[in-house]
Design a protein around this motif. Structure first.
Motif, PDB file in Angstrom:
ATOM      1  N   THR A  51       0.825  -1.196   0.000  1.00 50.13           N
ATOM      2  CA  THR A  51       0.000   0.000   0.000  1.00 50.13           C
ATOM      3  C   THR A  51       0.863   1.251   0.000  1.00 50.13           C
ATOM      4  N   GLN A 102      -5.363   3.637  -3.571  1.00 50.69           N
ATOM      5  CA  GLN A 102      -5.486   2.439  -4.398  1.00 50.69           C
ATOM      6  C   GLN A 102      -6.808   2.323  -5.146  1.00 50.69           C
ATOM      7  N   GLY A 106      -0.734   4.930  -8.284  1.00 54.05           N
ATOM      8  CA  GLY A 106      -2.057   4.571  -7.819  1.00 54.05           C
ATOM      9  C   GLY A 106      -3.102   5.511  -8.374  1.00 54.05           C
TER      10      GLY A 106
END
Length: 191
Positions: free
Chosen positions: A20, A116, A28
């Protein structure tokens, strides 16, 4: 022993968090949706239509979007669909199949939800010609709102609801509403 469990827990959490963090740093959803980006994509759809005794469709839809300003894109897609339905007859019912081919000019708006995930709301006007037992041309208003998961820099997958309304139909045909779930896979690059 407690230190070993703490260390294993720390490593497990770090393994979950690092992708992440890396994704947020490498692009992203924040890197997506800027002027000059080209977005080739493709989708596979499965639909159920409310007209008559009900119909089912499966389709493949490759397309291209171009961001003309932050978060606003224009483009188009081609549609290839296989359409099957049960038709009521005096002796029960018969199966009927057709193939649809069309082009859909479209506009899309991108909304980043987190590093994301983003929403890519799309509206299009497919012009579709149907070949088979019943040949005709129709125009629809198609709305598709997939949630995109940016799984790598310049690459996404997504899925979301799709809703289509018939605007122009052949004489004698009923206007119908189609609801479904559609997937999308794509990428982007800068010109």
């Amino acid at each position: 022993m407690k230190q070993g469990k703490w260390f294993i827990s720390f490593v497990f959490v770090a393994m979950l968090a690092l992708p992440t963090i890396a994704l947020a740093q490498s692009g992203g959803s924040a890197a997506f949706g800027h002027p000059g980006q080209v977005v080739p994509f493709g989708s596979i759809s499965m639909k159920y239509n409310t007209a008559g005794d009900g119909t089912s469709e499966i389709g493949i839809n490759p397309g291209l979007l171009y961001f003309i300003m932050d978060n606003l894109a224009v483009g188009g897609s081609f549609k290839l669909q296989r359409h099957s339905e049960q038709v009521a007859t005096m002796n029960g019912s018969e199966s009927s199949s057709t193939t649809q081919l069309g082009f859909a000019p479209m506009a899309a708006y991108h909304l980043a939800l987190n590093p994301q995930i983003s929403l890519l709301a799309q509206g299009s006007l497919p012009i579709i010609h149907q070949f088979g037992d019943f040949s005709y041309t129709l125009v629809q208003l198609d709305i598709f709102a997939p949630l995109l998961l940016h799984i790598a820099q310049h690459f996404f997958i997504g899925a979301g609801p799709q809703l289509a309304f018939d605007l122009i139909v052949p004489d004698g045909a009923d206007h119908s509403v189609t609801i479904g779930l559609q997937t999308v896979i794509g990428g982007y690059f800068n010109l």
